[in-house]
Motif scaffolding. Structure first.
Motif, PDB file in Angstrom:
ATOM      1  N   SER A 200       0.829  -1.208   0.000  1.00 21.35           N
ATOM      2  CA  SER A 200       0.000   0.000   0.000  1.00 21.35           C
ATOM      3  C   SER A 200       0.859   1.251   0.000  1.00 21.35           C
ATOM      4  O   SER A 200       0.531   2.243  -0.668  1.00 21.35           O
ATOM      5  CB  SER A 200      -0.924   0.001   1.222  1.00 21.35           C
ATOM      6  N   ALA A 201       1.960   1.230   0.747  1.00 21.98           N
ATOM      7  CA  ALA A 201       2.856   2.382   0.796  1.00 21.98           C
ATOM      8  C   ALA A 201       3.468   2.648  -0.576  1.00 21.98           C
ATOM      9  O   ALA A 201       3.560   3.789  -1.027  1.00 21.98           O
ATOM     10  CB  ALA A 201       3.955   2.156   1.832  1.00 21.98           C
ATOM     11  N   GLU A 202       3.856   1.590  -1.268  1.00 16.60           N
ATOM     12  CA  GLU A 202       4.478   1.760  -2.586  1.00 16.60           C
ATOM     13  C   GLU A 202       3.484   2.333  -3.589  1.00 16.60           C
ATOM     14  O   GLU A 202       3.818   3.197  -4.394  1.00 16.60           O
ATOM     15  CB  GLU A 202       5.019   0.411  -3.062  1.00 16.60           C
TER      16      GLU A 202
ATOM     17  N   THR B 105      12.385 -14.145  -6.659  1.00 13.12           N
ATOM     18  CA  THR B 105      13.268 -14.543  -7.742  1.00 13.12           C
ATOM     19  C   THR B 105      14.122 -13.342  -8.146  1.00 13.12           C
ATOM     20  O   THR B 105      13.788 -12.200  -7.828  1.00 13.12           O
ATOM     21  CB  THR B 105      12.472 -15.018  -8.971  1.00 13.12           C
ATOM     22  N   GLN B 106      15.205 -13.604  -8.867  1.00 12.68           N
ATOM     23  CA  GLN B 106      16.070 -12.498  -9.289  1.00 12.68           C
ATOM     24  C   GLN B 106      15.330 -11.501 -10.165  1.00 12.68           C
ATOM     25  O   GLN B 106      15.465 -10.290  -9.999  1.00 12.68           O
ATOM     26  CB  GLN B 106      17.289 -13.037 -10.036  1.00 12.68           C
ATOM     27  N   SER B 107      14.523 -12.013 -11.100  1.00 12.02           N
ATOM     28  CA  SER B 107      13.805 -11.098 -11.992  1.00 12.02           C
ATOM     29  C   SER B 107      12.803 -10.249 -11.225  1.00 12.02           C
ATOM     30  O   SER B 107      12.639  -9.053 -11.509  1.00 12.02           O
ATOM     31  CB  SER B 107      13.091 -11.886 -13.094  1.00 12.02           C
ATOM     32  N   SER B 108      12.145 -10.846 -10.221  1.00 10.03           N
ATOM     33  CA  SER B 108      11.186 -10.084  -9.416  1.00 10.03           C
ATOM     34  C   SER B 108      11.897  -9.061  -8.550  1.00 10.03           C
ATOM     35  O   SER B 108      11.419  -7.934  -8.390  1.00 10.03           O
ATOM     36  CB  SER B 108      10.371 -11.036  -8.534  1.00 10.03           C
ATOM     37  N   ALA B 109      13.041  -9.446  -7.989  1.00  8.92           N
ATOM     38  CA  ALA B 109      13.798  -8.515  -7.142  1.00  8.92           C
ATOM     39  C   ALA B 109      14.279  -7.323  -7.942  1.00  8.92           C
ATOM     40  O   ALA B 109      14.229  -6.179  -7.476  1.00  8.92           O
ATOM     41  CB  ALA B 109      14.983  -9.238  -6.497  1.00  8.92           C
ATOM     42  N   VAL B 110      14.730  -7.566  -9.173  1.00  7.69           N
ATOM     43  CA  VAL B 110      15.192  -6.479 -10.033  1.00  7.69           C
ATOM     44  C   VAL B 110      14.040  -5.534 -10.353  1.00  7.69           C
ATOM     45  O   VAL B 110      14.157  -4.314 -10.242  1.00  7.69           O
ATOM     46  CB  VAL B 110      15.814  -7.040 -11.327  1.00  7.69           C
ATOM     47  N   ALA B 111      12.899  -6.096 -10.752  1.00  9.37           N
ATOM     48  CA  ALA B 111      11.751  -5.275 -11.126  1.00  9.37           C
ATOM     49  C   ALA B 111      11.250  -4.455  -9.940  1.00  9.37           C
ATOM     50  O   ALA B 111      10.947  -3.260 -10.077  1.00  9.37           O
ATOM     51  CB  ALA B 111      10.629  -6.156 -11.669  1.00  9.37           C
TER      52      ALA B 111
ATOM     53  N   ARG C 241      11.186  -0.317  -9.353  1.00  9.64           N
ATOM     54  CA  ARG C 241       9.919   0.365  -9.096  1.00  9.64           C
ATOM     55  C   ARG C 241       9.935   1.085  -7.752  1.00  9.64           C
ATOM     56  O   ARG C 241       9.665   2.283  -7.658  1.00  9.64           O
ATOM     57  CB  ARG C 241       8.795  -0.677  -9.135  1.00  9.64           C
ATOM     58  N   ALA C 242      10.273   0.362  -6.674  1.00 10.98           N
ATOM     59  CA  ALA C 242      10.150   0.925  -5.327  1.00 10.98           C
ATOM     60  C   ALA C 242      11.319   1.820  -4.958  1.00 10.98           C
ATOM     61  O   ALA C 242      11.126   2.858  -4.321  1.00 10.98           O
ATOM     62  CB  ALA C 242      10.017  -0.206  -4.303  1.00 10.98           C
TER      63      ALA C 242
ATOM     64  N   GLU D 210       5.492   0.821 -16.790  1.00 12.52           N
ATOM     65  CA  GLU D 210       5.658   0.904 -18.241  1.00 12.52           C
ATOM     66  C   GLU D 210       7.126   1.099 -18.625  1.00 12.52           C
ATOM     67  O   GLU D 210       7.614   0.502 -19.594  1.00 12.52           O
ATOM     68  CB  GLU D 210       4.812   2.051 -18.806  1.00 12.52           C
ATOM     69  N   GLN D 211       7.832   1.931 -17.867  1.00 12.08           N
ATOM     70  CA  GLN D 211       9.246   2.161 -18.158  1.00 12.08           C
ATOM     71  C   GLN D 211      10.062   0.891 -17.963  1.00 12.08           C
ATOM     72  O   GLN D 211      10.940   0.559 -18.766  1.00 12.08           O
ATOM     73  CB  GLN D 211       9.795   3.273 -17.261  1.00 12.08           C
ATOM     74  N   ILE D 212       9.785   0.163 -16.887  1.00  9.44           N
ATOM     75  CA  ILE D 212      10.524  -1.073 -16.612  1.00  9.44           C
ATOM     76  C   ILE D 212      10.211  -2.107 -17.684  1.00  9.44           C
ATOM     77  O   ILE D 212      11.103  -2.811 -18.171  1.00  9.44           O
ATOM     78  CB  ILE D 212      10.173  -1.608 -15.212  1.00  9.44           C
ATOM     79  N   ALA D 213       8.936  -2.211 -18.066  1.00 10.74           N
ATOM     80  CA  ALA D 213       8.537  -3.171 -19.099  1.00 10.74           C
ATOM     81  C   ALA D 213       9.235  -2.867 -20.421  1.00 10.74           C
ATOM     82  O   ALA D 213       9.707  -3.781 -21.114  1.00 10.74           O
ATOM     83  CB  ALA D 213       7.020  -3.130 -19.274  1.00 10.74           C
ATOM     84  N   GLU D 214       9.328  -1.588 -20.771  1.00  8.71           N
ATOM     85  CA  GLU D 214       9.982  -1.205 -22.021  1.00  8.71           C
ATOM     86  C   GLU D 214      11.465  -1.547 -21.980  1.00  8.71           C
ATOM     87  O   GLU D 214      12.034  -2.041 -22.960  1.00  8.71           O
ATOM     88  CB  GLU D 214       9.797   0.288 -22.285  1.00  8.71           C
TER      89      GLU D 214
END
Length: 381
Positions: free
Chosen positions: A26-28, A107-113, A117-118, A125-129
């Motif tokens: 919620s904070a994020e 996972t590594q990919s989740s930690a990076v994303a 973001r946070a 959208e920027q991260i996805a691109e």
């Protein structure tokens, strides 16, 4: 206020909300909404205290969302008790966010994303691109990561090596589209270095600065890869090299050597040389010995074989390479390079062709094909 400065306030703002009792997810969300509002309103009416504005706005967004959720569940309005406001301190500790976003349950990919973001303040959208995936896919990845760590509290200092590994992964993604991930990784590591002066934090920052300094010379105008030996070293960012060396010296002075410091020392030696021929390969070989002893990383041993081929002779490098698993990434390309160094163009050309078939990226494949064609042409003459 520029975008870089605005996003640098995100970790402290998020940390402040969590400190007031908000859950991470919620904070994020609230901080992201405040960030959007800031980008919309600040150009016309900039606040006197940007950090205080972000915390106050994000907190109000969190309260509004919490009250809406309570209403949806038909709870009594009086059941909501607003926590007393907390003073905004310049020493708000946002360091825990780095560790939370790199939590071992992710996972590594989740930690990076989630870190981008946070902590980085980038939009989904920027991260996805940057990662060339649909925004919906990235949104689901971030949402699952937030749910997994929601409610977790750090009761110990956390694993710094995991945080550094996440930042290193971000850096190695390079750049794509609107977001330059290499620059973003440097920014995040600089933030971490301000809060934690561990030698490996400084070592990673130095490695990033030194590696990124060579970027302008790494490709030509058509986007083709240029190997280190052929790069125009006048195009390197020498002010950034000087800064990277200074950061590395600060790290090495602590006498607590780690893998990122060893890698940075190798990068510094390459940056210091005016040409491949003037490179201090003996020192580079020494640092690869240190790196292998620290990590036992097979890719470090592969690179050590190339350094050995320069520091002693190509046959020694090939002997070292033969002791490694041939399925290692770039093993065939390394063999081709060492055979070329040993004056065996026919063998090298065949190996470059084989390496091109094994390459995982189009620019690397095209580079290896050109190397094979160049040697084949020489052999015909």
């Amino acid at each position: 206020m520029d975008d870089r400065r605005l996003r640098s306030l995100i970790p402290e703002t998020l940390s402040a909300l969590i400190g007031r009792g908000a859950d991470f997810a919620s904070a994020e969300d609230a901080v992201q909404e405040a960030l959007v509002q800031a980008l919309d309103t600040w150009p016309d009416t900039p606040p006197r205290d940007p950090k205080a504005w972000l915390i106050r706005t994000a907190w109000h967004r969190f309260l509004d969302a919490s009250r809406s959720e309570q209403a949806r569940r038909r709870r009594e309005a009086s059941a909501w008790t607003q926590p007393p406001p907390m003073p905004i301190s310049e020493t708000d500790d946002s360091l825990k966010l780095y560790f939370l976003c790199a939590h071992p349950s992710l996972t590594q990919s989740s930690a990076v994303a989630l870190t981008l973001r946070a902590v980085g303040g980038l939009t989904t959208e920027q991260i996805a691109e940057a990662y060339m995936v649909p925004a919906s896919t990235m949104g689901q990845r971030i949402s699952r990561a937030k749910q997994r760590i929601s409610g977790l509290r750090l009761t110990s200092p956390g694993d710094l090596s995991t945080v550094l590994r996440v930042f290193y992964l971000i850096f190695n993604e390079g750049y794509s589209g609107e977001v330059d991930l290499a620059t973003e990784a440097i920014r995040l590591t600089e933030q971490l270095a301000h809060r934690n002066s561990h030698p490996e934090v400084l070592g990673l920052l130095a490695l990033m600065l030194l590696t990124d300094a060579r970027r302008p010379a790494r490709t030509d105008s058509d986007g083709r890869l240029i190997p280190l030996a052929e790069q125009d070293r006048g195009r390197w960012k020498h002010h950034q090299i000087a800064l990277g060396v200074e950061v590395l010296q600060r790290a090495l002075a602590r006498d607590r050597l780690g893998e990122f410091q060893a890698q940075a020392a190798i990068a510094a030696l390459h940056a210091d040389a005016q040409s491949t021929q003037e490179t201090d390969w003996q020192q580079i070989l020494h640092w690869y010995d240190e790196l292998v002893s620290l990590t036992e990383n097979p890719l470090a041993r592969l690179n050590r074989a190339i350094a050995l081929g320069h520091a002693q002779d190509p046959t020694s490098g090939l002997a070292e390479l033969s002791s490694l698993d041939p399925s290692l990434p770039r093993h065939t390309a390394a063999a081709a390079y060492l055979h070329e160094l040993n004056g065996e163009p026919t063998i090298a050309a065949d190996l470059y062709s084989q390496a091109a078939q094994e390459a995982t990226s189009l620019p690397e494949r095209h580079h290896l094909i050109r190397q094979a064609a160049r040697l084949s042409a020489q052999d015909c003459h």
